[in-house]
Design a protein around this motif. Structure first.
Motif, PDB file in Angstrom:
ATOM      1  N   GLY A  21       0.826  -1.198   0.000  1.00 48.81           N
ATOM      2  CA  GLY A  21       0.000   0.000   0.000  1.00 48.81           C
ATOM      3  C   GLY A  21       0.861   1.248   0.000  1.00 48.81           C
ATOM      4  N   PRO A  22       0.319   2.358  -0.453  1.00 44.34           N
ATOM      5  CA  PRO A  22       1.088   3.610  -0.465  1.00 44.34           C
ATOM      6  C   PRO A  22       1.545   3.985   0.944  1.00 44.34           C
ATOM      7  CG  PRO A  22      -0.985   3.863  -1.653  1.00 44.34           C
ATOM      8  CD  PRO A  22      -1.038   2.542  -0.955  1.00 44.34           C
ATOM      9  N   ALA A  23       2.759   4.453   1.045  1.00 42.94           N
ATOM     10  CA  ALA A  23       3.265   4.912   2.337  1.00 42.94           C
ATOM     11  C   ALA A  23       2.538   6.191   2.747  1.00 42.94           C
ATOM     12  CB  ALA A  23       4.768   5.166   2.243  1.00 42.94           C
ATOM     13  N   ASN A  24       2.564   6.472   4.031  1.00 47.89           N
ATOM     14  CA  ASN A  24       1.984   7.722   4.509  1.00 47.89           C
ATOM     15  C   ASN A  24       2.663   8.889   3.808  1.00 47.89           C
ATOM     16  OD1 ASN A  24       2.025   5.902   7.372  1.00 47.89           O
ATOM     17  ND2 ASN A  24       0.097   6.851   6.779  1.00 47.89           N
ATOM     18  N   LEU A  25       1.858   9.853   3.357  1.00 43.18           N
ATOM     19  CA  LEU A  25       2.278  11.062   2.656  1.00 43.18           C
ATOM     20  C   LEU A  25       2.840  10.793   1.262  1.00 43.18           C
ATOM     21  CD1 LEU A  25       1.854  13.949   3.861  1.00 43.18           C
ATOM     22  CD2 LEU A  25       1.907  12.193   5.596  1.00 43.18           C
ATOM     23  N   SER A  26       2.617   9.592   0.694  1.00 41.71           N
ATOM     24  CA  SER A  26       2.996   9.373  -0.702  1.00 41.71           C
ATOM     25  C   SER A  26       2.132  10.268  -1.585  1.00 41.71           C
ATOM     26  CB  SER A  26       2.827   7.904  -1.088  1.00 41.71           C
ATOM     27  OG  SER A  26       1.471   7.530  -1.009  1.00 41.71           O
ATOM     28  N   VAL A  27       2.644  10.577  -2.767  1.00 43.13           N
ATOM     29  CA  VAL A  27       1.985  11.529  -3.663  1.00 43.13           C
ATOM     30  C   VAL A  27       1.701  10.869  -5.009  1.00 43.13           C
ATOM     31  CG1 VAL A  27       2.224  13.718  -4.903  1.00 43.13           C
ATOM     32  CG2 VAL A  27       3.154  13.491  -2.593  1.00 43.13           C
ATOM     33  N   SER A  28       0.505  11.070  -5.497  1.00 45.03           N
ATOM     34  CA  SER A  28       0.125  10.711  -6.859  1.00 45.03           C
ATOM     35  C   SER A  28      -0.538  11.948  -7.459  1.00 45.03           C
ATOM     36  CB  SER A  28      -0.864   9.542  -6.872  1.00 45.03           C
ATOM     37  OG  SER A  28      -0.312   8.404  -6.251  1.00 45.03           O
ATOM     38  N   THR A  29      -0.463  12.079  -8.782  1.00 42.66           N
ATOM     39  CA  THR A  29      -1.136  13.204  -9.420  1.00 42.66           C
ATOM     40  C   THR A  29      -1.952  12.734 -10.616  1.00 42.66           C
ATOM     41  OG1 THR A  29       0.826  13.718 -10.771  1.00 42.66           O
ATOM     42  CG2 THR A  29       0.563  14.949  -8.715  1.00 42.66           C
ATOM     43  N   VAL A  30      -3.068  13.398 -10.800  1.00 41.86           N
ATOM     44  CA  VAL A  30      -3.891  13.198 -11.994  1.00 41.86           C
ATOM     45  C   VAL A  30      -4.200  14.576 -12.563  1.00 41.86           C
ATOM     46  CG1 VAL A  30      -4.870  10.999 -11.207  1.00 41.86           C
ATOM     47  CG2 VAL A  30      -6.057  13.116 -10.688  1.00 41.86           C
ATOM     48  N   GLU A  31      -4.305  14.632 -13.888  1.00 42.12           N
ATOM     49  CA  GLU A  31      -4.572  15.904 -14.547  1.00 42.12           C
ATOM     50  C   GLU A  31      -5.722  15.747 -15.521  1.00 42.12           C
ATOM     51  OE1 GLU A  31      -1.079  17.639 -16.306  1.00 42.12           O
ATOM     52  OE2 GLU A  31       0.120  17.282 -14.507  1.00 42.12           O
ATOM     53  N   GLY A  32      -6.458  16.828 -15.716  1.00 42.59           N
ATOM     54  CA  GLY A  32      -7.549  16.829 -16.677  1.00 42.59           C
ATOM     55  C   GLY A  32      -8.773  17.515 -16.126  1.00 42.59           C
ATOM     56  N   GLY A  33      -9.903  16.832 -16.279  1.00 38.49           N
ATOM     57  CA  GLY A  33     -11.175  17.355 -15.827  1.00 38.49           C
ATOM     58  C   GLY A  33     -12.206  16.240 -15.880  1.00 38.49           C
ATOM     59  N   PRO A  34     -13.435  16.544 -15.534  1.00 31.57           N
ATOM     60  CA  PRO A  34     -14.472  15.504 -15.475  1.00 31.57           C
ATOM     61  C   PRO A  34     -14.515  14.639 -16.732  1.00 31.57           C
ATOM     62  CG  PRO A  34     -15.309  17.536 -14.553  1.00 31.57           C
ATOM     63  CD  PRO A  34     -13.956  17.862 -15.146  1.00 31.57           C
ATOM     64  N   GLY A  35     -14.394  13.337 -16.515  1.00 25.09           N
ATOM     65  CA  GLY A  35     -14.472  12.373 -17.596  1.00 25.09           C
ATOM     66  C   GLY A  35     -13.236  12.258 -18.461  1.00 25.09           C
ATOM     67  N   ARG A  36     -12.191  13.014 -18.157  1.00 25.96           N
ATOM     68  CA  ARG A  36     -10.984  12.981 -19.000  1.00 25.96           C
ATOM     69  C   ARG A  36      -9.713  13.118 -18.157  1.00 25.96           C
ATOM     70  NH1 ARG A  36      -9.593  18.349 -19.560  1.00 25.96           N
ATOM     71  NH2 ARG A  36     -11.269  19.809 -19.066  1.00 25.96           N
ATOM     72  N   TRP A  37      -9.609  12.291 -17.128  1.00 28.63           N
ATOM     73  CA  TRP A  37      -8.459  12.340 -16.229  1.00 28.63           C
ATOM     74  C   TRP A  37      -7.333  11.443 -16.740  1.00 28.63           C
ATOM     75  CZ3 TRP A  37      -8.507  16.064 -12.791  1.00 28.63           C
ATOM     76  CH2 TRP A  37      -9.736  16.562 -12.337  1.00 28.63           C
ATOM     77  N   CYS A  38      -6.104  11.867 -16.475  1.00 26.82           N
ATOM     78  CA  CYS A  38      -4.914  11.106 -16.848  1.00 26.82           C
ATOM     79  C   CYS A  38      -3.972  11.063 -15.638  1.00 26.82           C
ATOM     80  CB  CYS A  38      -4.224  11.796 -18.031  1.00 26.82           C
ATOM     81  SG  CYS A  38      -2.687  11.026 -18.520  1.00 26.82           S
ATOM     82  N   VAL A  39      -3.478   9.880 -15.310  1.00 25.96           N
ATOM     83  CA  VAL A  39      -2.529   9.739 -14.200  1.00 25.96           C
ATOM     84  C   VAL A  39      -1.157  10.202 -14.676  1.00 25.96           C
ATOM     85  CG1 VAL A  39      -1.428   8.138 -12.593  1.00 25.96           C
ATOM     86  CG2 VAL A  39      -3.837   7.807 -13.238  1.00 25.96           C
ATOM     87  N   THR A  40      -0.568  11.152 -13.945  1.00 26.64           N
ATOM     88  CA  THR A  40       0.747  11.658 -14.315  1.00 26.64           C
ATOM     89  C   THR A  40       1.837  11.247 -13.327  1.00 26.64           C
ATOM     90  OG1 THR A  40       0.151  13.767 -13.259  1.00 26.64           O
ATOM     91  CG2 THR A  40      -0.108  13.607 -15.658  1.00 26.64           C
ATOM     92  N   ARG A  41       1.432  10.788 -12.150  1.00 29.95           N
ATOM     93  CA  ARG A  41       2.392  10.277 -11.160  1.00 29.95           C
ATOM     94  C   ARG A  41       1.635   9.325 -10.269  1.00 29.95           C
ATOM     95  NH1 ARG A  41       6.118  14.465  -8.230  1.00 29.95           N
ATOM     96  NH2 ARG A  41       4.714  14.741  -6.512  1.00 29.95           N
ATOM     97  N   ALA A  42       2.190   8.122 -10.085  1.00 28.45           N
ATOM     98  CA  ALA A  42       1.485   7.109  -9.299  1.00 28.45           C
ATOM     99  C   ALA A  42       2.316   6.659  -8.111  1.00 28.45           C
ATOM    100  CB  ALA A  42       1.148   5.903 -10.177  1.00 28.45           C
ATOM    101  N   VAL A  43       1.832   6.980  -6.929  1.00 32.32           N
ATOM    102  CA  VAL A  43       2.389   6.520  -5.648  1.00 32.32           C
ATOM    103  C   VAL A  43       3.883   6.782  -5.581  1.00 32.32           C
ATOM    104  CG1 VAL A  43       2.347   4.656  -3.958  1.00 32.32           C
ATOM    105  CG2 VAL A  43       0.604   4.719  -5.722  1.00 32.32           C
ATOM    106  N   ASP A  44       4.248   8.039  -5.661  1.00 35.45           N
ATOM    107  CA  ASP A  44       5.625   8.475  -5.644  1.00 35.45           C
ATOM    108  C   ASP A  44       5.978   8.966  -4.249  1.00 35.45           C
ATOM    109  OD1 ASP A  44       8.131   9.401  -6.256  1.00 35.45           O
ATOM    110  OD2 ASP A  44       7.458  11.047  -7.535  1.00 35.45           O
ATOM    111  N   GLN A  45       7.075   8.437  -3.704  1.00 31.69           N
ATOM    112  CA  GLN A  45       7.520   8.878  -2.393  1.00 31.69           C
ATOM    113  C   GLN A  45       8.368  10.141  -2.479  1.00 31.69           C
ATOM    114  OE1 GLN A  45       5.332   7.257  -0.456  1.00 31.69           O
ATOM    115  NE2 GLN A  45       6.952   7.469   0.999  1.00 31.69           N
ATOM    116  N   ALA A  46       9.117  10.285  -3.559  1.00 30.33           N
ATOM    117  CA  ALA A  46      10.042  11.414  -3.658  1.00 30.33           C
ATOM    118  C   ALA A  46       9.322  12.661  -4.164  1.00 30.33           C
ATOM    119  CB  ALA A  46      11.183  11.055  -4.599  1.00 30.33           C
ATOM    120  N   MET A  47       9.862  13.799  -3.831  1.00 29.69           N
ATOM    121  CA  MET A  47       9.359  15.069  -4.362  1.00 29.69           C
ATOM    122  C   MET A  47      10.317  15.592  -5.402  1.00 29.69           C
ATOM    123  SD  MET A  47       6.458  16.204  -3.546  1.00 29.69           S
ATOM    124  CE  MET A  47       6.575  17.917  -4.001  1.00 29.69           C
TER     125      MET A  47
END
Length: 199
Positions: free
Chosen positions: A173-199
């Protein structure tokens, strides 16, 4: 276009006690608060400024969101709540690990376990978690261009999987404070970072 920063909450008392924590809730530990402060510094060092902060409706989520984005108004959204584990709420985390091991040959062991728990333990079906998280994600698009969302690990994994993320690198499972990002808008989201620990 909106970028949503999905952050898992900081360490809670139930995390520290190695207990399953879906709809059960607990405050952050001192380490959890320190994790939030460190992640806030990481965001600042990267020049990340949030237009809005949204959290699931648990104490651990609110405390983490306030640590990460103290100056922003915080909006709660129950759509970001963690999956309910039914009668296994508060059980030892090793219980879930044993069930995952039992389903290790399934195409998606986590989904297989959650589907089983929805039938046998009164847990929430993974499709229901995904549906409410997708609706919450669409609502977050109205909050600005850079939106912080503090939620929980299983919800993050199920959402990212539903959006087509490659999660082969994720072995727990993702560690505490792990970061993921998604970009887009309703119905058109794209994952740009998945369960990243580093900044």
């Amino acid at each position: 276009m909106t970028r949503v920063w999905l952050v898992r909450h900081g360490e809670s008392l139930l995390n520290a006690a190695r207990r399953m924590q879906g709809w059960a809730d607990a405050p952050l530990t001192p380490d959890g608060r320190a994790q939030g402060a460190a992640r806030r510094q990481g965001f600042a060092a990267e020049g990340v400024v949030f237009d809005a902060a949204v959290s699931a409706d648990g104490l651990r989520h609110r405390e983490t969101a306030r640590a990460l984005c103290p100056a922003s108004a915080l909006r709660e959204d129950a759509g970001w709540r963690e999956a309910c584990f039914g009668t296994l709420e508060g059980a030892r985390s090793a219980t879930l690990a044993r069930r995952l091991a039992h389903h290790r040959d399934a195409a998606d062991p986590l989904r297989a376990v959650l589907t089983e728990l929805s039938a046998s333990a009164g847990g929430e079906h993974p499709d229901a978690v995904v549906a409410r998280a997708l609706a919450a994600l669409d609502r977050a698009a109205d909050d600005g261009d850079e939106v912080l969302v503090v939620t929980s690990g299983v919800t993050i994994l199920l959402l990212l999987d539903a959006l087509g993320a490659d999660l082969d690198h994720v072995v727990a499972g993702p560690a505490n404070l792990s970061v993921s990002t998604v970009e887009g808008g309703p119905g058109r989201w794209c994952v740009t970072r998945a369960v990243d620990q580093a900044m």
